[in-house]
Design an enzyme around this catalytic site. Sequence first.
Site: not given
Length: 318
Positions: A153-156, A176, A232, A256, A261, A279
Amino acid sequence: MSNPGLLKIGGATEEMMSRLTPEFTIHELSEISDLDTWASEYGASVEAVMTNGHDGVPPAVMAALPNLKAVSGYGVGYDAVDTDACVARGIKVSHTPNVLNGEVANTTLLLLLAGLRNFRHDEAWARSGDWEAKGNAPLANSPDGKTIGILGLGRIGQEIADRLSVFNPTIVYHTRSKKDVPYKYYGDLVEMAKACDVLVCITPGGPSTNKIVNKDVLEALGPKGMLINVSRGSVVDEDALIAALDSGKLGLAGLDVFEREPHIPDALKASERTVLLPHVGSATHETRAAMGALTVENLLQWKADGSLKTPVPECAHL
Ligand code: NDP
C-alpha cells in the site's frame, strides 16, 4: 566545455531526445556492437545513463563507465538497477514516482472488471455468433462490495484503493510496516488472502518480494478468488499460479506482468481463467509523456547542480 556523455539504454520519445540532445553527447547502447572497443574510446566521457525498468544498467556496462555519476530511470520500479553497486560507487539513481499512479490504478480496475465480469468470454460470445446460436452468455460476478486485499500500500496501492471506492469494497492490506490508513492491516499475507475475494499485488520487485505470492497464498485466496498482479512477475510464483488455476484452487488471475517477460507461459495463455496484458500498466500516451518528462528533468537538474529531482530512497543521501 563539451557536454557530458549520456548512454541511452532502451527507448525514448522524440520530445525527450529534443530536450536532451542540446545538453548531452548521446550514445545509444543498442547501436554499440562491441562494448570494449566503444568503451576504450568513449567510456570515460559518459557521466550519465538513461535506462528503463526492464533493462537497468547491465554489470558490463557499469564496468565500462568509470566516471558514471547519475542513472535516470524511466519508470518507478528500479529493481533492474543494482542500487547497492551504484551507492558503493557514489552513483546517484532516480526514478519516476507518482506520475504513473493513476494509470496503473486504471489498469488494475481494467483487470478487475475484465476478470469478474467475464469480459473475454462475453466479447467472444458476441463476436462469434454464440449469442444467436446458443442464447445468452453465462452470468458473471459483480465487482461490487468485494473484500479487496492490497499487497503493497504505497503510492500506487493507495491510488488503487481510492479508485476502487466506486465499487464500495472493503479494503484490507499487507505491507511490512503498518500504515496510518483506515483499512484493516494484516501482518500475515496468507491470513489476508483467506479474507479476500481479490488480491492486488503492487509491491516493488526484488529479493524481499520474490515469489511472496506462493502456493499457500494462492490456495488461501481460493476457488472463487481473483489474483491481480500489476507489480512485477517475480512477486508471484508462476508455476504455483499455473497449478492453482489448472486445478481450480484459484478462480481467476488478471496479469500485467510475468516472470520472464516478454515470455508468457502457454498454460497462462490457454487458461480460461486468465486475463492477460503485455506489461502495459502505465502505457498510455499521457502517462508515458509525464514519465519521459520527469526522466529528462532528473538529467537536466543533475547537469545543472549535481542533484536529482526524484532520487530513489537508497541514493537520496548521496
Ligand atoms: P512505493 O514504494 O510507493 O510502495 C511500495 C509498497 O510496497 C509500500 O507500501 C511498501 O510498504 C510495500 N512493500 C515493499 N516491500 C514489501 C514486502 N517485502 N512485503 C510487503 N510489502 C512490501 O512504490 P509504488 O507504489 O510507487 O510502486 C510499486 C511498484 O509497482 C513498483 O516498484 C513497480 O514494481 C510496480 N509498477 C508496475 C507497473 C506496471 O506497468 N505494471 C508500473 C509502475 C509500477 P513497506 O515498506 O511497509 O513494506
